[in-house]
Every structure is written in structure tokens, then in C-alpha cells.
Design an enzyme around this catalytic site. Structure first.
Site, PDB file in Angstrom:
ATOM      1  N   HIS A 189      31.247  48.329  48.893  1.00  0.00           N
ATOM      2  CA  HIS A 189      30.563  47.134  48.415  1.00  0.00           C
ATOM      3  C   HIS A 189      31.465  46.074  47.852  1.00  0.00           C
ATOM      4  O   HIS A 189      32.404  46.390  47.147  1.00  0.00           O
ATOM      5  CB  HIS A 189      29.663  47.550  47.251  1.00  0.00           C
ATOM      6  CG  HIS A 189      28.266  47.570  47.663  1.00  0.00           C
ATOM      7  ND1 HIS A 189      27.236  47.484  46.795  1.00  0.00           N
ATOM      8  CD2 HIS A 189      27.733  47.643  48.886  1.00  0.00           C
ATOM      9  CE1 HIS A 189      26.121  47.529  47.456  1.00  0.00           C
ATOM     10  NE2 HIS A 189      26.391  47.632  48.725  1.00  0.00           N
TER      11      HIS A 189
ATOM     12  N   CYS B  49      30.052  45.848  54.796  1.00  0.00           N
ATOM     13  CA  CYS B  49      28.658  46.296  54.942  1.00  0.00           C
ATOM     14  C   CYS B  49      27.904  45.553  56.054  1.00  0.00           C
ATOM     15  O   CYS B  49      28.149  45.790  57.221  1.00  0.00           O
ATOM     16  CB  CYS B  49      27.904  46.159  53.617  1.00  0.00           C
ATOM     17  SG  CYS B  49      28.637  47.056  52.287  1.00  0.00           S
TER      18      CYS B  49
HETATM   19  N1  GLN Z   1      21.323  45.907  55.113  1.00  0.00           N
HETATM   20  C1  GLN Z   1      22.355  46.795  55.571  1.00  0.00           C
HETATM   21  C2  GLN Z   1      22.031  48.267  55.310  1.00  0.00           C
HETATM   22  O1  GLN Z   1      21.221  48.566  54.487  1.00  0.00           O
HETATM   23  C3  GLN Z   1      23.682  46.419  54.931  1.00  0.00           C
HETATM   24  C4  GLN Z   1      23.705  46.713  53.479  1.00  0.00           C
HETATM   25  C5  GLN Z   1      24.934  46.208  52.828  1.00  0.00           C
HETATM   26  O2  GLN Z   1      25.425  45.148  53.169  1.00  0.00           O
HETATM   27  N2  GLN Z   1      25.374  46.957  51.866  1.00  0.00           N
HETATM   28  O3  GLN Z   1      22.618  49.122  55.946  1.00  0.00           O
END
Ligand code: GLN
EC number: 6.3.5.13
Length: 229
Positions: A195, A96
């Protein structure tokens, strides 16, 4: 007999570990132990030096935009050894927010540009008042495997022309909800929007990663890792 060992770096593990990304290290440790191999790890974070010759594996987790902004500034100072590590086929898993920061940039939910290290050719734009949330399923053609996960991201990522995704979306949104790509697979670097402990839910992928860590370090065939229970 060789005493095989793995030393891993949990990059910014104290800042980007929102979804229990450390679980990925625990899964690798579990399979390594079954093979009689010891896995140790350490957190490298703000103001620390990243010495690419010290690590056999790097995990870079996800998180919120605020933490990503803090990491974005510091990681520019580690850019050179990180890019060298990836270019030298160093095994790397980025999840992510970490995945976004290996690319050129990420436009945060408030429109701010959060700079990446351009280690791999892709960039991430922002969605207006929307997040991609839900179960996701992809097929990886190289290993002929299906991976399951959960995604929750604002960012929409577009891969460069010659950059391979981790898989093709069967269900869910993946990189951008449009081109059916999810994540990235470049050399020995895997990136994904799945995730947290992607490897806990996808033990086949865990074993592929463990195998690539060992083959990269010892230059021997570790095909038997794939058969571990
Ligand atoms: N903050 C980033 C987004 O919303 C990454 C989110 C995450 O790590 N799941 O795209």
C-alpha cells in the site's frame, strides 16, 4: 557540470491516490535533493495525453474498484505510449489498483471485468467475499533485500510464465496467497500490492528506483545513490 533533473508523471494521481501513493514521489524527491538533483512532477489524468518522451519516471497508484473502472476506460487511449515507455525501459512504479491495470484485466469485487493495458503478462481474478489484509514481508533475490509493507486487496494476481515477481512472500499473502509471489519486476517497471508509500518504508528500494531513473536518463553510473543516508 551537468544539471541533473527528473520529471515524473503521477498517472491518474487525482483518482488513484487512495493510500497516499504520492508519498513515493516525495521520498524520491528527498533522496534526489540529497544528491543535488531536482525532481518535479505533474498529474496526467482523464482526457490528458501521456507523452512518453516527457517523463523520467511514472507513478501509478491504487484505489477502489469504482475509480479503477473509470481509469480503465481512459487508459485504453494511452495504451500505446504507456506500453512503449515500459518497453523502452522507462522507470515505472505501479501500486495495487495501478499494478492490476498494467496487466490484462482485473475482475472487480462485483464480478465486472475491468480491462488493463496488457503491458505485462499477468491477470487478476476476484476473491469471493474476502480481502487479503495485513502486514506483508518479501525477499527480493536480485537485490538480496527484504521489503516490508501492508496489503489490502480483493484481487488475486497470477503472473505469466516468464514474468518475475518483485519478491518472494515471507509473511502475508502477496499476489494470490498461493504461489508465494508478490508484485512484478519487468525491465524498469516495479509493481506491488504494498500500500501507498512503499518507498517510504523501504528506502533501499527507493534508492534502487532512483538509481534506475538516473542511469536510464543519463546513461552514467549512479551507484553512489545506494549509499545515500
Ligand atoms: N480495488 C482493488 C482490489 O481490491 C485494488 C485495491 C488497492 O488498490 N489496494 O483488489
Amino acid at each position: 557540470m551537468t544539471n541533473y533533473t527528473i520529471h515524473a508523471c503521477h498517472l491518474y494521481g487525482n483518482l488513484l491516490n487512495t493510500y497516499g501513493d504520492i508519498g513515493n514521489l516525495l521520498v524520491l524527491e528527498y533522496y534526489a535533493k540529497k544528491a543535488g538533483i531536482t525532481l518535479t512532477h505533474e498529474v496526467i489524468s482523464i482526457d490528458d495525453t501521456f507523452d512518453d518522451s516527457k517523463y523520467d519516471f511514472v507513478l501509478f497508484g491504487g484505489g477502489q474498484d469504482f475509480e479503477q473502472t473509470v481509469v480503465s476506460q481512459d487508459i485504453q487511449l494511452k495504451k500505446e505510449p504507456l506500453v512503449r515507455y515500459i518497453e523502452n525501459d522507462g522507470p515505472f512504479l505501479a501500486i495495487c489498483g495501478g499494478y492490476q491495470l498494467l496487466g490484462h484485466y482485473y475482475i472487480g469485487a462485483k464480478g465486472e471485468q475491468i480491462k488493463g493495458i496488457s503491458a505485462i503478462d499477468y491477470y487478476t481474478e476476484s476473491q469471493v467475499n474476502n480481502r487479503f489484509i495485513g502486514d506483508v514481508e518479501i525477499r527480493n533475490e536480485e537485490y538480496d533485500e527484504v521489503y516490508l509493507g501492508f496489503e489490502n486487496h480483493n484481487g488475486v494476481t497470477y503472473l505469466g510464465e516468464n514474468v518475475k515477481p518483485l519478491g518472494k512472500v515471507i509473511k502475508g499473502y502477496g499476489n494470490n496467497g498461493k504461489d508465494q509471489t508478490e508484485g512484478v519486476h519487468y525491465k524498469n517497471t516495479y509493481g506491488s500490492y504494498f500500500h501507498g508509500p512503499i518507498l517510504a518504508r523501504n528506502t533501499n528500494l527507493a534508492k534502487q528506483v532512483l538509481r534506475s531513473i538516473l542511469e536510464h536518463k543519463y546513461n552514467e553510473d549512479f551507484g553512489y545513490i545506494i549509499e545515500l543516508d
